[in-house]
Design an enzyme around this catalytic site. Structure first.
Site, short mmCIF file in Angstrom:
data_model
loop_
_atom_site.label_atom_id
_atom_site.label_comp_id
_atom_site.label_asym_id
_atom_site.label_seq_id
_atom_site.Cartn_x
_atom_site.Cartn_y
_atom_site.Cartn_z
CG ASP A 161 27.32 26.65 34.13
OD1 ASP A 161 27.79 26.09 33.14
OD2 ASP A 161 26.16 26.45 34.55
CE1 TYR A 213 21.77 26.45 28.09
CE2 TYR A 213 22.78 28.63 28.12
CZ TYR A 213 22.26 27.54 28.78
OH TYR A 213 22.24 27.54 30.16
#
Length: 469
Positions: A151, A406
């Site tokens: 990330d 997401y």
């Protein structure tokens, strides 16, 4: 009438006509000069009114040419004054959601230079919608794409394109960021961009293309923000940020920003126990956010933000059909509106919901254990009644045989109401597809509709065997 009287009469009439013509020419000349130089006086207030000391942005300046008796008058049209958005219209009443956009980034990556991304979202200015994502500093068909499952690296940047335009090599890199949020206040874009060391990250606030403010980590544990749009009302924008444990107590703060400058910071209050990755929407005169509890609850936290006095309250969505992943089976899941349900709270996934009177519209993965499939529906009483489970208007967005990820909300102002739209991240590659070394995504976008609609499934669609390793 004798000859002398005739001469006098004719002379008088001629003099009168000449005088009238002369006065007309003076009037035309005065009108021309007045119209040409009076542009700055358009919509000027009375002399006893106070003019606000703030910049006026001129969008365009149009010249009209009017022909009057062979005399040309150039008339300057008063320019439009760009105003802050206030989102005061009511929410649109909808029956469900209709397809709006799909970028097919992964399929295109099989034969083109497309950025490796994750954490996408959508936000609109008053005239156009844009898609954002956090790039990994590489295209997919590039050895640097190896290991992009991670990330937070210093090469990640916030990318911005018109909605529907994949992130090609000509894409603008708005800022350096591995966590972000963006919103338009009616005059310019605000970007909140977080990057740096996990223990000492920096959030930069970029407004109208200029860095205006910044804030450092306050808990030295991965300062992070929404990964979807922030919201601005009457020139003040608000964004939710968290610093601290991803699976324990953390420090969440709500920031208020005016033209890029932080003007107030409020601590989280209310009953929410853990806040991550909020999906926020305007609920005039305030802002409401639906978030991710990554610690205790699979029911989603709610944050209510008062934009006038900066006060904060929080709770949980009442619906017993909960929105996070992982979660219990619907028959055994619970929510009492106030507290986390202590049902498979960790890890969780970014998601959204929005209130509709006593009901709630929401989206979630179809699979209760992993990020596959995606569905939307309305829960009757889901905003006001604890543990309500009456589901209507269900739609499949992505079938359960395909990966999702997401999801988040964005709002679009129409002529008479404010529509709610959502996007779904369609993750491909690792960790689920180990044939390749990269992790990236495409998106699909739907918007609320008051009409009828059909059925379908809109997965990413790339054949992993066709893709670069």
């Amino acid at each position: 009438m004798n000859p002398n009287q005739k001469i006098i009469t004719i002379g008088s009439v001629s003099l009168t006509i000449a005088t009238v013509c002369f006065l007309m020419q003076i009037a035309i000349l005065a009108t021309t000069v007045t119209l040409h130089f009076k542009q700055h006086e358009c919509d000027s207030p009375a002399s006893n009114q106070v003019m606000p000391c703030e910049p006026i942005i001129i969008e365009r300046n149009i010249t009209e040419i009017v022909y009057l008796n062979n005399t040309t008058i150039e008339k300057e049209i008063c320019p439009e004054v760009v105003e802050y958005r206030n989102w005061s219209k009511p929410q649109c009443q909808i029956t469900g959601f209709a397809p709006f956009s799909k970028d097919n980034s992964i399929r295109l990556s099989a034969g083109g230079d497309i950025w490796v991304t994750r954490e996408p979202y959508v936000s609109c200015d008053p005239g156009k919608c844009y898609q954002f994502a956090l790039g990994q500093g590489t295209t997919l068909d590039n050895k640097h794409s190896n290991g992009t499952i991670h990330d937070r690296i210093p090469h990640r940047t916030l990318l911005m394109n018109e909605l529907g335009v994949p992130f090609h090599l000509g894409t603008k890199q708005v800022c350096v960021a591995w966590s972000s949020s963006s919103c338009h206040d009616g005059k310019a874009w605000l970007h909140v961009c977080v990057t740096g060391d996990d223990r000492n990250a920096t959030a930069s606030f970029i407004y109208d293309g200029r860095l205006v403010d910044s804030i450092g980590s306050w808990s030295q544990n991965i300062l992070r923000t929404q990964e979807s749009e922030c919201v601005c009302i009457n020139g003040t924008c608000t964004v939710v940020m968290t610093d601290g444990s991803a699976s324990g107590r953390a420090d969440t703060r709500i920031l208020f920003i005016k033209e890029g400058k932080i003007v107030h910071i409020s601590p989280l209050s209310g009953s929410a126990q853990h806040i991550e990755e909020c999906s926020c929407y305007p609920r005039y005169p305030d802002v409401r956010c639906i978030c991710r509890d990554n610690w205790k609850g699979s029911n989603r936290p709610v944050i209510d933000i008062n934009m006038e006095d900066y006060s904060i309250d929080s709770s949980y969505v009442c619906s017993g059909l909960v929105g996070d992943t992982p979660r219990n089976d619907d028959s055994s899941s619970n929510s009492n509106c106030r507290d986390p349900n202590n049902e498979r709270g960790n890890p969780g996934v970014k998601g959204w919901a929005f209130d509709n009177g006593d009901d709630v519209w929401m989206g979630r993965t179809i699979n209760k254990d992993s990020r596959s499939g995606y569905e939307t529906f309305k829960v009757i009483g889901g905003w006001s009644t604890p543990n309500s489970k009456s589901q209507v208007n269900r739609q499949v967005i992505v079938d359960n045989n395909n990966w999702s990820g997401y999801s988040g909300i964005f709002s679009v102002e129409g002529k008479s109401c404010i529509n709610r739209c959502f996007y779904v991240e369609l993750i491909r590659g690792r960790p689920q597809e180990t044939r390749v070394w990269w992790t990236s995504n495409s998106i699909v976008v739907f918007c609320g509709t008051s009409g009828t609609y059909g059925t379908g499934s809109w997965p990413d669609g790339a054949n992993i065997n066709f893709m670069p390793i």
